[in-house]
Design an enzyme around this catalytic site. Structure first.
Site, PDB file in Angstrom:
ATOM      1  NE  ARG A  70      47.500  -9.921 -41.208  1.00  0.00           N
ATOM      2  CZ  ARG A  70      48.354 -10.728 -41.827  1.00  0.00           C
ATOM      3  NH1 ARG A  70      48.762 -11.824 -41.234  1.00  0.00           N
ATOM      4  NH2 ARG A  70      48.769 -10.439 -43.029  1.00  0.00           N
TER       5      ARG A  70
ATOM      6  CE  LYS B 254      37.321   6.486 -30.098  1.00  0.00           C
ATOM      7  NZ  LYS B 254      36.854   7.900 -30.013  1.00  0.00           N
TER       8      LYS B 254
ATOM      9  CD  GLU C 238      39.264  13.295 -21.734  1.00  0.00           C
ATOM     10  OE1 GLU C 238      38.028  13.217 -21.851  1.00  0.00           O
ATOM     11  OE2 GLU C 238      40.027  13.365 -22.719  1.00  0.00           O
TER      12      GLU C 238
ATOM     13  CE  LYS D 273      36.413   5.632 -23.215  1.00  0.00           C
ATOM     14  NZ  LYS D 273      37.663   6.329 -23.442  1.00  0.00           N
TER      15      LYS D 273
ATOM     16  CD  GLU E  89      33.746   8.140 -32.027  1.00  0.00           C
ATOM     17  OE1 GLU E  89      34.529   7.863 -31.102  1.00  0.00           O
ATOM     18  OE2 GLU E  89      33.895   9.103 -32.780  1.00  0.00           O
TER      19      GLU E  89
ATOM     20  NE  ARG F  78      34.880   4.943 -27.808  1.00  0.00           N
ATOM     21  CZ  ARG F  78      35.777   4.015 -27.590  1.00  0.00           C
ATOM     22  NH1 ARG F  78      35.573   2.783 -27.984  1.00  0.00           N
ATOM     23  NH2 ARG F  78      36.894   4.304 -26.934  1.00  0.00           N
TER      24      ARG F  78
ATOM     25  CG  ASN G  46      34.780  12.042 -29.912  1.00  0.00           C
ATOM     26  OD1 ASN G  46      35.556  11.429 -29.175  1.00  0.00           O
ATOM     27  ND2 ASN G  46      34.354  11.543 -31.053  1.00  0.00           N
TER      28      ASN G  46
ATOM     29  CG  HIS H 100      37.912  15.085 -27.047  1.00  0.00           C
ATOM     30  ND1 HIS H 100      37.132  15.321 -25.941  1.00  0.00           N
ATOM     31  CD2 HIS H 100      38.930  14.282 -26.636  1.00  0.00           C
ATOM     32  CE1 HIS H 100      37.638  14.674 -24.907  1.00  0.00           C
ATOM     33  NE2 HIS H 100      38.733  14.042 -25.292  1.00  0.00           N
TER      34      HIS H 100
ATOM     35  CG  HIS I  25      41.619  15.905 -31.143  1.00  0.00           C
ATOM     36  ND1 HIS I  25      40.912  14.849 -31.658  1.00  0.00           N
ATOM     37  CD2 HIS I  25      41.945  15.535 -29.878  1.00  0.00           C
ATOM     38  CE1 HIS I  25      40.818  13.892 -30.757  1.00  0.00           C
ATOM     39  NE2 HIS I  25      41.434  14.282 -29.666  1.00  0.00           N
TER      40      HIS I  25
ATOM     41  CG  HIS J 273      44.304  14.704 -24.483  1.00  0.00           C
ATOM     42  ND1 HIS J 273      43.808  15.166 -25.684  1.00  0.00           N
ATOM     43  CD2 HIS J 273      43.318  13.931 -23.940  1.00  0.00           C
ATOM     44  CE1 HIS J 273      42.591  14.684 -25.872  1.00  0.00           C
ATOM     45  NE2 HIS J 273      42.260  13.938 -24.831  1.00  0.00           N
TER      46      HIS J 273
END
Ligand code: GLY
Length: 363
Positions: free
Chosen positions: A119, A141, A183, A224, A234, A239, A243, A246, A250, A263
């Site tokens: 955990r 993330k 980026e 950031k 987010e 935040r 994206n 993105h 994606h 990416h």
């Protein structure tokens, strides 16, 4: 060296940017590992090039090390399961520490594994790629990919530290280095002004000074992390602006198959499409976006050509947006420095933006 500390989710996260950061790393590890054990997950390419130095640097912690294959296909449930089993079979305890060494793929999966075993075990990262230093390793993330979409399985789990040692960039293959431009150009569009100019200079100049490079990395980290501090999960639009490009990216990665493009390359293509969509929604942005978009286009010419299927892309984008309940909002640009969130965009316009991107990429 620049050292920045942020308190996120009640815990400090230290980000260090510079070169020759071996001593700094030792201090960070002494502070964080304490009397726990150190488990190292290292990217295969980085391990091949640097294992002697890394082993020497970490020897006082007697680490257990595992080598993680390079490339996006590593971010899979089976790889994550293998790493979790390795940690559990090695008797990891809550007091121990996971250190990721590599680019975005390694830090994403290592952070995910650290966050799920027992955990949650503390972790830190040595980011060895430019894309990792300015984006992927920052902000907690973590995750792996799913056949239904990119990064669909994951957690928010902040690293205790991220070391951005630019010495690693000397051996980074040119294609990997350039992938970071995606980026970087995202940050250029989001920040506008001085940072945008610095980033455009970095992306369009053959030889960049170590100091200019460091300044850009620090500016991206500061931009950031200021956002992550306020909107770690987010939950608001803050935040979400990170994206930009993105949703397209994606879908491109997912429909091509993970790893067919890097990416950052997919993000560059996504930025171009986002700029086109911004123009069709908000024509006043036309001129202000010109210079930035022409740089995006210039970077696109360096990306290896792949065949994209607009229908599959649209389907992937629609299901991705529905799944993450973003069907109503797209991150677009009013002008550099001013992202906007637009609801209910006609998919005909999205398709036109995709087509314009594909035509520009073909040239
Ligand atoms: N790469 C986008 C984010 O970390 O939120």
């Amino acid at each position: 060296m620049t050292s920045l500390t942020y308190k996120i989710a009640g815990r400090p996260c230290r980000i260090v940017v510079g070169s020759s950061l071996g001593k700094t790393l030792s201090i960070l590890l002494r502070e964080t590992v304490g009397n726990g054990r150190l488990f190292v997950l290292c990217d295969a390419n980085v391990f091949a090039l640097y294992h002697k130095g890394i082993e020497k640097q970490l020897s006082r912690f007697s680490p257990m090390t595992i080598v993680v294959p390079s490339g996006e296909s590593t971010k899979s449930a089976s790889q994550a399961n293998g790493l979790q089993s390795w940690l559990i079979d090695s008797g990891i305890s809550r007091n121990d520490f996971v250190l990721a060494i590599g680019g975005g793929v390694t830090t994403d999966i290592a952070g995910y594994v650290a966050s799920t075993v027992l955990r949650g075990v503390r972790w830190g990262a040595i980011s060895t790629t430019l894309l990792g230093m300015v984006d992927a390793a920052l902000g907690g993330k973590t995750g792996i990919n799913h056949s239904a979409g990119k990064n669909l399985i994951g957690t928010f789990w902040q690293p205790s530290f991220v070391v951005c040692d630019t010495d690693y960039l000397h051996t980074l293959p040119a294609r990997e280095y350039r992938a970071a431009y995606g980026e970087l150009l995202k940050y250029a569009a989001l920040t506008g002004g001085k940072t945008m100019n610095q980033i455009i200079r970095l992306v369009t100049t053959e030889s960049v000074s170590a100091n200019d490079l460091k300044e850009v990395i620090v500016a991206c980290v500061q931009y950031k992390m200021a956002i992550v501090k306020k909107d770690e999960r987010e939950t608001g639009s803050l935040r979400m602006r990170l994206n930009l490009g993105h949703t397209f990216a994606h879908a491109i990665e997912n429909t091509l198959g993970y790893g067919k493009l890097l990416h950052g390359e997919a993000v560059t293509l996504g930025l171009f499409a986002a700029a086109e969509l911004s123009r069709s929604i908000h024509p006043t942005s036309l001129r202000a976006l010109n210079e930035w978009q022409s740089v995006v286009k210039q970077v696109m010419t360096t990306i290896p050509k792949r065949r994209l299927d607009p229908v599959r892309l649209l389907n992937a984008m629609q299901s991705d947006k529905k799944r993450i309940e973003m069907s109503v909002r797209f991150v677009l640009l009013d002008r550099p420095g001013k992202p906007i969130f637009v609801r209910g965009i006609d998919m005909v316009l999205v398709r036109q933006a995709l087509t314009a991107m594909m035509v520009a990429w073909e040239k």
